[in-house]
Design an enzyme around this catalytic site. Structure first.
Site, mmCIF file in Angstrom:
data_model
loop_
_atom_site.group_PDB
_atom_site.id
_atom_site.type_symbol
_atom_site.label_atom_id
_atom_site.label_comp_id
_atom_site.label_asym_id
_atom_site.label_seq_id
_atom_site.Cartn_x
_atom_site.Cartn_y
_atom_site.Cartn_z
ATOM 1 N N GLU A 284 -36.129 2.349 -43.292
ATOM 2 C CA GLU A 284 -35.309 1.525 -44.169
ATOM 3 C C GLU A 284 -34.088 1.029 -43.410
ATOM 4 O O GLU A 284 -33.804 1.471 -42.295
ATOM 5 C CB GLU A 284 -34.895 2.313 -45.420
ATOM 6 N N HIS B 269 -26.789 -2.907 -54.623
ATOM 7 C CA HIS B 269 -28.076 -3.037 -53.955
ATOM 8 C C HIS B 269 -28.372 -4.522 -53.771
ATOM 9 O O HIS B 269 -28.220 -5.310 -54.708
ATOM 10 C CB HIS B 269 -29.191 -2.377 -54.774
ATOM 11 N N ARG C 259 -26.702 -1.966 -46.458
ATOM 12 C CA ARG C 259 -26.747 -2.647 -47.748
ATOM 13 C C ARG C 259 -25.494 -3.471 -48.048
ATOM 14 O O ARG C 259 -25.583 -4.537 -48.656
ATOM 15 C CB ARG C 259 -26.962 -1.620 -48.864
ATOM 16 N N HIS D 24 -25.359 -0.415 -57.849
ATOM 17 C CA HIS D 24 -26.472 0.502 -57.605
ATOM 18 C C HIS D 24 -26.060 1.963 -57.445
ATOM 19 O O HIS D 24 -26.691 2.852 -57.999
ATOM 20 C CB HIS D 24 -27.230 0.046 -56.361
ATOM 21 N N ARG E 101 -23.329 4.113 -48.400
ATOM 22 C CA ARG E 101 -24.406 5.104 -48.302
ATOM 23 C C ARG E 101 -25.574 4.565 -47.477
ATOM 24 O O ARG E 101 -26.058 3.470 -47.712
ATOM 25 C CB ARG E 101 -24.907 5.467 -49.705
#
Length: 552
Positions: free
Chosen positions: A124, A250, A299, A364, A399
């Site tokens: 990811e 997000h 992100r 998110h 994060r």
């Protein structure tokens, strides 16, 4: 007569866990396996938290091409200089054991005979290598189903649905303001949503595992349960909170009138999906113009890039194009690895193997929360917190993808061990809930109107891009709303909608206060007045003045 939740003389009090997601169930199972009685409270059904919504997966440092140092580096890089290195290393060192424990609980991760532990690992955004264990694209649901089955089967775990925590019972409620022996959490006031009755539940320890606060924003990938209950209760009880300004948006939430909360996992971009502009805005990819890592950038960078392009071109959304995955690996790969996304989009008339997906950023994840150590301890004895409601130092200013599920499992275990090792608290009789001076609410419309105003206010003024002026305006209006709701709370019987709005207003005020204190742009906090990061930065920690009187 003893209150409901009180233990009989000589009987050990249970541990009360508020929240039935991954964090709460992990703590519950570890405690139960050590012989501790546990009561788990879910304010809706046990399946309606955020964990079943998690798609991507959980980090595990498992492969021969991976290392603890690499995972720590990636976590620090995503966290933009505010990650606590000791916490990041502690979490990374326990990641393999966390995966093994989940496998032992029966979690059906996607297999790969040639992979570490026989598991397929994906990659990811922000990760240097493939290290994400997953169950297709419904990892959270697979994990939650397995742990929930284990909790239901265990005789020492009691699951209570439709029960919402109102507030923690502390020494203030006992009237023992200056007694250091009583300065701890003794239980929780809990609303039975069906009956409307508030019980006083005595506890040997209370664990806050209430999840996030995404519902403070108009657009969010979070479920309806994400109303910041744990953060608000801990703050009212006197605990510190930290880094509340860092709200992760997000980048890719489905933009569709019939479904505005469905998240498109990071793993799609990890496998090669590309973000593109509509033809009306020139078409083509835009992420390479914003960051050399393109779609695999962290992100916050991707979300800001999408926000920039939408505002620049006056767009309602951008496109997430899966065709590069199809071209390289075929349609069958997409259907096999992303079955939930494929099915959901198909039900809305979008075949992701042939059509791009309309996406927008959405609130998110909260990277800040209740200050705890790596055992889940808070500032108050007897009170612990695990998961998204906490600040451990792992996430910093942003994060890293899939670190959240890992944190729940690792800290959930150490929290249970810390509770087991703690000395038994003095047994006290907790006072009953006092509603002698309140009456039934006359107009619920006040709650719904204030809720709508708060969420729109936060979206417009405290969103992806901020200014000092916007934050000050938001702060002023939030204070007015909080005063209205506090007056309502003081005069009428409580219900779930009122309690959730009360908690969201506390969280909104904490977010704005923290954002105003940070005179720089860093990670998830981007403010036009201070567009550059400072050479040195520290967590934003808020302290609450101690209460001097008992409140209901």
């Amino acid at each position: 007569m003893k209150q409901q939740g009180q233990a009989a003389p000589g009987q050990a009090l249970p541990v009360v866990i508020i929240g039935a997601g991954l964090a709460g169930l992990t703590v519950a199972l570890h405690l139960a396996q050590q012989g501790q009685n546990v009561v788990v409270l879910a304010k809706r059904t046990v399946g309606e938290g955020a964990t079943p919504w998690a798609q991507g997966g959980i980090v595990g440092v498992l492969g021969s091409d991976d290392s603890i140092a690499s995972h720590v580096h990636d976590t620090q890089d995503a966290g933009a200089g505010l990650v606590d290195e000791n916490t990041a290393r502690f979490i990374a060192e326990h990641s393999a054991a966390a995966i093994e424990w989940l496998v032992a609980q029966g979690v059906p991760f996607s297999p790969d005979p040639d992979g570490p532990l026989g598991l397929h690992l994906t990659r990811e955004g922000g990760h240097a290598v493939r290290r994400i264990a997953h169950a297709a694209d419904a990892t959270g649901k697979a994990i939650h189903d397995a742990l929930l089955a284990a909790a239901r089967a265990h005789p020492r775990v009691t699951l209570r649905e439709q029960v919402m925590a109102v507030d923690l019972i502390t020494h203030h409620h006992l009237g023992r303001f200056d007694d250091p022996r009583a300065r701890r959490v003794h239980g929780v006031y809990a609303l039975d949503i069906v009956s409307g009755h508030v019980d006083a539940l005595a506890a040997s320890a209370v664990v806050l595992a209430t999840g996030g606060l995404g519902k403070v924003y108009r657009y969010t990938s979070n479920p309806d349960t994400a109303t910041g209950d744990g953060v608000a209760m801990a703050w009212r009880a006197g605990c510190r909170v930290a880094n509340m300004e860092f709200i992760q948006f997000h980048p890719t939430c489905l933009y569709h009138p019939q479904d505005r909360t469905f998240l498109l996992t990071e793993a799609l971009r990890g496998e090669g999906a590309q973000l593109k502009l509509p033809a009306s805005a020139g078409g083509g990819r835009f992420m390479p113009h914003h960051d050399p890592r393109a779609e695999l950038a962290p992100r916050d960078i991707v979300a800001r890039a999408i926000d920039f392009e939408m505002k620049k071109h006056g767009l309602d959304h951008v496109w997430l194009d899966v065709s590069p995955i199809v071209a390289e690996k075929g349609e069958a790969f997409v259907r096999e690895h992303f079955p939930t996304i494929h099915a959901r989009c198909l039900s809305l008339g979008i075949d992701i193997t042939r059509q791009p997906i309309p996406v927008v950023p959405a609130a998110h994840y909260s990277c800040g929360g209740i200050v705890t150590d790596t055992d889940g301890r808070t500032d108050l004895p007897g009170l612990y917190a695990v998961g998204e409601s906490t600040y451990t130092g792992l996430h910093g200013a942003n994060r890293l993808a899939s670190n959240s599920l890992l944190e729940c499992v690792v800290i959930g275990k150490t929290c249970a061990e810390a509770i087991q090792a703690s000395p038994q608290a003095e047994h006290v009789e907790v006072p009953a809930w006092d509603e002698s001076l309140v009456e039934n609410a006359d107009e619920q419309v006040v709650i719904s109107h204030n809720w709508d105003e708060l969420r729109l206010l936060m979206w417009n003024y405290v969103g992806i891009v901020r200014t000092t002026r916007r934050l000050e305006r938001a702060q002023h209006r939030i204070r007015n709303l909080r005063e209205e709701v506090d007056e309502y709370y003081a005069n009428f019987r409580v219900n779930r909608d009122l309690l959730e709005l009360r908690n969201l207003l506390v969280c909104a005020e904490l977010i704005v206060r923290s954002a105003l204190m940070r005179h720089e742009s860093r990670g998830l906090h981007y403010i036009r007045d201070f567009p550059q990061p400072l050479p040195m930065s520290f967590p934003t920690v808020l302290y609450r003045e101690a209460r001097s009187r008992r409140t209901r």
